[in-house]
Motif scaffolding. Structure first.
Motif, mmCIF file in Angstrom:
data_model
loop_
_atom_site.group_PDB
_atom_site.id
_atom_site.type_symbol
_atom_site.label_atom_id
_atom_site.label_comp_id
_atom_site.label_asym_id
_atom_site.label_seq_id
_atom_site.Cartn_x
_atom_site.Cartn_y
_atom_site.Cartn_z
ATOM 1 N N GLN A 205 138.795 -14.152 -33.172
ATOM 2 C CA GLN A 205 138.417 -15.457 -33.706
ATOM 3 C C GLN A 205 137.073 -15.288 -34.400
ATOM 4 O OE1 GLN A 205 140.651 -18.069 -33.570
ATOM 5 N NE2 GLN A 205 141.896 -16.385 -32.733
ATOM 6 N N SER A 206 137.131 -15.122 -35.697
ATOM 7 C CA SER A 206 135.957 -14.735 -36.465
ATOM 8 C C SER A 206 135.351 -15.928 -37.190
ATOM 9 C CB SER A 206 136.351 -13.661 -37.484
ATOM 10 O OG SER A 206 135.341 -13.438 -38.427
ATOM 11 N N PHE A 207 134.026 -15.864 -37.419
ATOM 12 C CA PHE A 207 133.351 -16.819 -38.301
ATOM 13 C C PHE A 207 133.493 -16.403 -39.768
ATOM 14 C CE2 PHE A 207 131.012 -17.427 -34.271
ATOM 15 C CZ PHE A 207 131.215 -18.804 -34.109
ATOM 16 N N LEU A 208 134.212 -15.289 -39.994
ATOM 17 C CA LEU A 208 134.545 -14.795 -41.324
ATOM 18 C C LEU A 208 133.324 -14.389 -42.151
ATOM 19 C CD1 LEU A 208 137.536 -17.107 -42.380
ATOM 20 C CD2 LEU A 208 137.561 -14.895 -41.207
ATOM 21 N N ASP A 209 132.309 -13.884 -41.457
ATOM 22 C CA ASP A 209 131.274 -13.123 -42.149
ATOM 23 C C ASP A 209 131.662 -11.665 -41.941
ATOM 24 O OD1 ASP A 209 129.015 -11.615 -42.892
ATOM 25 O OD2 ASP A 209 127.674 -13.308 -42.473
ATOM 26 N N ILE A 210 132.276 -11.079 -42.952
ATOM 27 C CA ILE A 210 132.887 -9.766 -42.792
ATOM 28 C C ILE A 210 131.848 -8.710 -42.435
ATOM 29 C CG2 ILE A 210 134.397 -8.061 -43.858
ATOM 30 C CD1 ILE A 210 135.657 -10.822 -43.408
ATOM 31 N N ARG A 211 130.637 -8.873 -42.930
ATOM 32 C CA ARG A 211 129.575 -7.914 -42.603
ATOM 33 C C ARG A 211 129.296 -7.912 -41.109
ATOM 34 N NH1 ARG A 211 125.102 -10.659 -46.094
ATOM 35 N NH2 ARG A 211 125.967 -12.322 -44.782
ATOM 36 N N ASP A 212 129.203 -9.092 -40.505
ATOM 37 C CA ASP A 212 128.964 -9.185 -39.063
ATOM 38 C C ASP A 212 130.146 -8.633 -38.276
ATOM 39 O OD1 ASP A 212 126.525 -10.339 -39.568
ATOM 40 O OD2 ASP A 212 127.166 -12.393 -39.113
ATOM 41 N N ASP A 213 131.351 -8.916 -38.762
ATOM 42 C CA ASP A 213 132.542 -8.426 -38.068
ATOM 43 C C ASP A 213 132.585 -6.909 -38.062
ATOM 44 O OD1 ASP A 213 133.693 -10.929 -37.395
ATOM 45 O OD2 ASP A 213 134.415 -11.158 -39.450
ATOM 46 N N VAL A 214 132.248 -6.298 -39.184
ATOM 47 C CA VAL A 214 132.242 -4.835 -39.270
ATOM 48 C C VAL A 214 131.195 -4.248 -38.320
ATOM 49 C CG1 VAL A 214 131.629 -2.905 -40.784
ATOM 50 C CG2 VAL A 214 133.184 -4.682 -41.605
ATOM 51 N N ALA A 215 130.011 -4.850 -38.302
ATOM 52 C CA ALA A 215 128.941 -4.355 -37.433
ATOM 53 C C ALA A 215 129.306 -4.505 -35.963
ATOM 54 C CB ALA A 215 127.639 -5.103 -37.736
ATOM 55 N N GLU A 216 129.889 -5.636 -35.609
ATOM 56 C CA GLU A 216 130.270 -5.873 -34.218
ATOM 57 C C GLU A 216 131.361 -4.909 -33.777
ATOM 58 O OE1 GLU A 216 132.089 -9.477 -31.441
ATOM 59 O OE2 GLU A 216 131.035 -9.965 -33.313
ATOM 60 N N ALA A 217 132.332 -4.670 -34.653
ATOM 61 C CA ALA A 217 133.397 -3.726 -34.319
ATOM 62 C C ALA A 217 132.826 -2.325 -34.125
ATOM 63 C CB ALA A 217 134.458 -3.720 -35.417
ATOM 64 N N ALA A 218 131.933 -1.919 -35.014
ATOM 65 C CA ALA A 218 131.340 -0.587 -34.920
ATOM 66 C C ALA A 218 130.557 -0.417 -33.622
ATOM 67 C CB ALA A 218 130.433 -0.333 -36.124
ATOM 68 N N ALA A 219 129.905 -1.486 -33.176
ATOM 69 C CA ALA A 219 129.143 -1.424 -31.930
ATOM 70 C C ALA A 219 130.047 -1.168 -30.735
ATOM 71 C CB ALA A 219 128.360 -2.727 -31.730
ATOM 72 N N HIS A 220 131.316 -1.512 -30.862
ATOM 73 C CA HIS A 220 132.296 -1.285 -29.791
ATOM 74 C C HIS A 220 133.226 -0.122 -30.127
ATOM 75 C CE1 HIS A 220 131.015 -5.472 -28.979
ATOM 76 N NE2 HIS A 220 131.265 -5.167 -27.722
ATOM 77 N N HIS A 221 132.787 0.733 -31.082
ATOM 78 C CA HIS A 221 133.540 1.923 -31.480
ATOM 79 C C HIS A 221 134.922 1.561 -32.012
ATOM 80 C CE1 HIS A 221 130.329 4.154 -29.543
ATOM 81 N NE2 HIS A 221 130.528 3.465 -28.438
ATOM 82 N N LYS A 222 134.966 0.476 -32.763
ATOM 83 C CA LYS A 222 136.213 0.031 -33.386
ATOM 84 C C LYS A 222 136.009 -0.121 -34.888
ATOM 85 C CE LYS A 222 138.160 -2.769 -29.594
ATOM 86 N NZ LYS A 222 138.766 -4.102 -29.289
#
Length: 346
Positions: A47-64
């Motif tokens: 369930q994203s706020f659709l800021d793709i930059r934040d989504d990419v960073a958050e995923a990377a922080a969880h090795h995704k």
């Protein structure tokens, strides 16, 4: 409200999948009403706020990594992806292990913040990403770069391979096409399918005469989908009629067959396929009479969608309607008005 009523009336009158997509094309429904073309997405989608930059960073922080899922309501291939692919626990578990999946409505109005920090609607974002088919899956690395893009539907066994390829960061080692061929060989006829009236060697696409558009089909011999395309879909009378409006060539994407491209460059089929980033067979690349690429397919398509692609380019409709999905909807409505029955899955 009158627009909503008219669209619902169209749905109940037509009762068709493409009609449902057209009915739900833009905007929302009134409170308490149900979108007849909606396919429920897995609860584990992010369930994203659709800021793709934040989504990419958050995923990377969880090795995704992030997987952007572009869809539209009433899309039968989206339904197959959700049910036949994500409905399998092993595929769902693997997807969740490697990716945060974010759904984006191809016609939606939610705000999306893109990679450049600019805000736009979902449909504007889809246009900016050149989304032509649904589903389209775009898999991003930690820098927001596309590592794999699936334009259309992959059946479960190929989808599994795609998850492993992008999820395990294999793009730095080899191309997806070579990885797919290596780990997922398929039973097939083992030959290319070339009709007598197709173009034959020597392939010099820079000197074609007659003013027809050119379609180059990049294929391989061990390709069950290529067999289905030629032995079924392109054998149908409507397909033959449309295909006759083209100069047609079938190339083995792995072969050293000499080719002169529409721009006049001398190369081989294999090197040309690599330069065009062909990642799936069959892939059809369309060129106008001047030799400019104008469209391509690179996914599993049934007869109606393949015929729509052929009509889209041959008629020149791509010049006036750059959004292929809108063209499909309009074409489907026109065919129904003539009494033609459309089955998207045959």
């Amino acid at each position: 409200m009158s627009i909503i009523i008219n669209r619902l009336a169209l749905f109940f009158a037509v009762i068709s999948l493409v009609g449902m997509a057209h009915a739900a094309e833009e905007g929302g429904l009134s409170e308490g009403m149900v979108n007849p073309g909606y396919h429920e997405q897995p609860a584990w989608f992010k369930q994203s706020f659709l800021d793709i930059r934040d989504d990419v960073a958050e995923a990377a922080a969880h090795h995704k990594r992030v997987m952007l899922y572009f869809y539209q309501d009433g899309c039968p291939y989206c339904k197959k992806l959700l049910e036949d692919n994500f409905g399998q626990k092993s595929i769902a578990d693997k997807t969740r292990k490697y990716f945060d999946v974010i759904a984006i409505n191809m016609w939606g109005d939610r705000d999306v913040t893109g990679f450049d920090g600019k805000s736009m609607t979902e449909k504007q974002f889809a246009v900016s990403q050149k989304i032509m088919f649904t589903p389209t899956l775009v898999m991003l690395n930690a820098k927001g770069q596309t590592v794999l893009r699936i334009n259309g539907y992959f059946p479960p066994h190929k989808f599994n391979v795609a998850l492993d390829y992008a999820g395990r960061h294999l793009e730095g080692r080899e191309s997806f096409r070579s990885y797919l061929a290596k780990v997922s060989p398929e039973p097939a006829t083992g030959k290319l399918h070339v009709e007598p009236w197709y173009l034959h060697p020597p392939y010099d696409f820079s000197k074609l005469k007659g003013g027809k558009p050119l379609v180059v089909m990049f294929e391989q011999k061990a390709c069950a989908d290529c067999d289905e395309l030629h032995l079924d879909i392109l054998k149908r009378p409507e397909s033959v009629k449309l295909l006759r409006r083209y100069d047609v060539a079938v190339l083995d994407m792995w072969a050293d067959t000499p080719v002169t491209t529409p721009s006049g460059k001398r190369t081989t089929a294999a090197r040309w396929a690599k330069s065009l980033q062909i990642g799936y067979t069959p892939s059809l690349v369309f060129f106008d009479a001047s030799g400019q690429e104008v469209f391509r397919t690179g996914a599993y398509l049934k007869a109606f969608h393949m015929q729509s692609v052929l009509d889209y380019v041959a008629s020149g409709a791509y010049r006036k309607q750059p959004e292929f999905q809108r063209y499909i909807d309009t074409r489907a409505d026109a065919l129904r008005a003539r009494g033609v029955t459309i089955d998207l899955m045959k």
